[in-house]
Design an enzyme around this catalytic site. Structure first.
Site, PDB file in Angstrom:
ATOM      1  N   SER A 214     -16.091 -25.061  12.191  1.00 22.33           N
ATOM      2  CA  SER A 214     -16.521 -26.260  11.478  1.00 22.33           C
ATOM      3  C   SER A 214     -15.649 -27.456  11.873  1.00 22.33           C
ATOM      4  O   SER A 214     -15.582 -27.814  13.044  1.00 22.33           O
ATOM      5  CB  SER A 214     -16.503 -25.993   9.975  1.00 22.33           C
ATOM      6  N   ASP A 378     -27.991 -23.765   9.473  1.00 25.32           N
ATOM      7  CA  ASP A 378     -26.756 -24.531   9.346  1.00 25.32           C
ATOM      8  C   ASP A 378     -27.045 -25.982   9.678  1.00 25.32           C
ATOM      9  O   ASP A 378     -27.656 -26.283  10.711  1.00 25.32           O
ATOM     10  CB  ASP A 378     -25.695 -23.963  10.306  1.00 25.32           C
ATOM     11  N   HIS A 408     -23.862 -21.546   7.681  1.00 26.67           N
ATOM     12  CA  HIS A 408     -22.558 -22.135   7.976  1.00 26.67           C
ATOM     13  C   HIS A 408     -21.441 -21.378   7.251  1.00 26.67           C
ATOM     14  O   HIS A 408     -21.568 -20.991   6.100  1.00 26.67           O
ATOM     15  CB  HIS A 408     -22.533 -23.600   7.541  1.00 26.67           C
TER      16      HIS A 408
END
Length: 435
Positions: A214, A378, A408
């Site tokens: 991320s 995601d 995610h």
């Protein structure tokens, strides 16, 4: 005659009924295809997601002035952005401790230590008979959340199963620390490992793999790009980018628009949070960032003169929109842009800086071997795919894994979700081949 339940039995039964009732009230059906590789995975997520939503999402949903979905215009437990950040950190760090694996039976196989490297807090994981390679792990959390403690189960497992030295970097977080200081923390820790690692830990500095998920994927990407640009030696052996956050110039990609259509209200990373936390990283004050979110999520922060350039850099968007169709689910058309001269003047100097939005870097030749993991469900899926395509076009040895049923941050549930565990195993095997 049936005997009544004992007092402990009554308490247990009542607790079970309360929990079951709460789950039924909070239940939201997941879209078809979501986490469907294993029926058990889907059941687990159906049980776990409402808990995350209850303790993390509902108290802190930002009551934006102009939301795309009107029901978000309401009051919540923590209405001030500073309080929302505090609660999000507390709740997610606490929830992370409920997930394993627990290490009672592998005590002593990995030596775990906290240390300070060039002024940066790190946590190291050293197997007893580690090989000479090393993994540098940079955690996610929108630059504002997360810690080495939150990711300790993941990083410890990587060290143990790969028999490899792992260092997890506890860089300073936004909004207290803003770009580029968070990035520089990570570079300082990496510099220490390269300089001191051979003597202190027996690592080979030519066998260092940088891994980030991320926002940590953003930092890992930028570090790899900057080292190539500076011709820094030794070269990184590889980079592993797990559902990376790579840009703040187009928040209307198809994966963003699908989230608004089908996943709004779930406890998954959403476009509003991406915009809000990315602005905090840019140094925008929290109240101003909250106010500007409605414009940013419609791309109202982009000056019109930049849009042709963006279409060129992000040209792979059209391929993604025609080939990744979410089980033929109709994705909304792009919304009208909510122009904001305030957002444009504030963000224009930074969002095209490749050290901030690494997808904006034009020359990608010479980057290390790359593994990118994206997830179908995601918000950040498309930018990871675009970056993989651009790396391949630049001649970089690149592998893309798109988890067709994934979401995610799912690798944080590697001990609970079988597909997440399997993906982590694939990532570790890919790294092991380098060593």
């Amino acid at each position: 005659m049936t005997k009544p339940l004992s007092t402990p039995g009554t308490v247990i039964f009542a607790t079970f009924i309360v929990i079951l009732s709460a789950l039924l009230v909070l239940h939201k059906p997941l879209p078809p295809g979501f986490c469907e590789k294993s029926s058990l995975d889907r059941v687990i997520l159906h049980l776990f997601e409402p808990v995350i939503r209850l303790f993390y999402l509902y108290p802190v949903i930002l009551p934006y002035n102009q939301p795309l979905i009107p029901e978000f215009q309401t009051r919540y437990l923590f209405s001030q952005p500073q309080d929302q950040i505090w609660w999000t950190r507390l709740s997610l760090n606490t929830l992370a401790k409920t997930m394993g694996p627990f290490t009672l039976f592998d005590w002593g196989t990995v030596v775990v230590k906290d240390a300070t490297w060039n002024g940066v807090h790190v946590r190291t994981y050293q197997p007893r008979n580690a090989t000479g390679g090393a993994v540098v792990f940079i955690h996610g959390g929108g630059f504002a959340i997360g810690s080495v403690e939150m990711y300790s189960g993941l990083t410890r497992r990587m060290a143990k199963e790969m028999n490899t030295f792992v260092v997890s970097i506890d860089y300073r977080l936004s909004p207290e620390t803003v770009f580029p200081e968070n990035l520089l923390d990570c570079e300082k820790a990496l510099d220490y490992l390269i300089e001191k690692g051979p003597q202190e830990f027996g690592i080979d500095p030519t066998k260092i793999v940088i891994v980030g998920d991320s926002a940590g994927g953003n930092l890992a990407t930028v570090i790899a790009q900057r080292r190539v640009e500076k011709k820094a030696e030794p070269r990184l052996a590889a980079q592993v980018l797990l559902y990376p956050l790579l840009q703040m110039v187009d928040l209307q990609m198809v994966s963003y628009r699908y989230f608004h259509k089908r996943l709004d209200g779930f406890a998954f990373v959403d476009p509003r949070s991406v915009a809000f936390y990315y602005m905090l990283y840019a140094g925008v004050p929290v109240e101003q960032a909250k106010r500007l979110v409605p414009s940013v999520i419609t791309n109202g922060h982009i000056k019109p003169e930049h849009r042709d350039t963006l279409d060129e850099v992000l040209s792979h968007r059209s391929i993604i929109e025609s080939t990744h169709l979410y089980n033929l689910s109709k994705v909304p058309a792009r919304w009208d842009v909510v122009e904001s001269l305030e957002a444009q003047d504030l963000l224009d100097p930074i969002i095209f800086n490749p050290d901030f939005s690494p997808l904006m870097r034009t020359h990608l030749e010479g980057l290390p071997r790359t593994l990118i993991v994206t997830c179908e469900y995601d918000t950040l899926r498309d930018e990871g795919m675009i970056y993989a395509d651009r790396l391949k076009m630049a001649g970089v040895d690149t592998k893309l894994i798109n988890l067709k049923n994934g979401f995610h941050a799912m690798l944080n549930m590697h001990n609970e979700i079988t597909e997440a565990s399997s993906c982590l195993t694939d990532v570790m095997e890919w790294i092991r081949e380098l060593f």
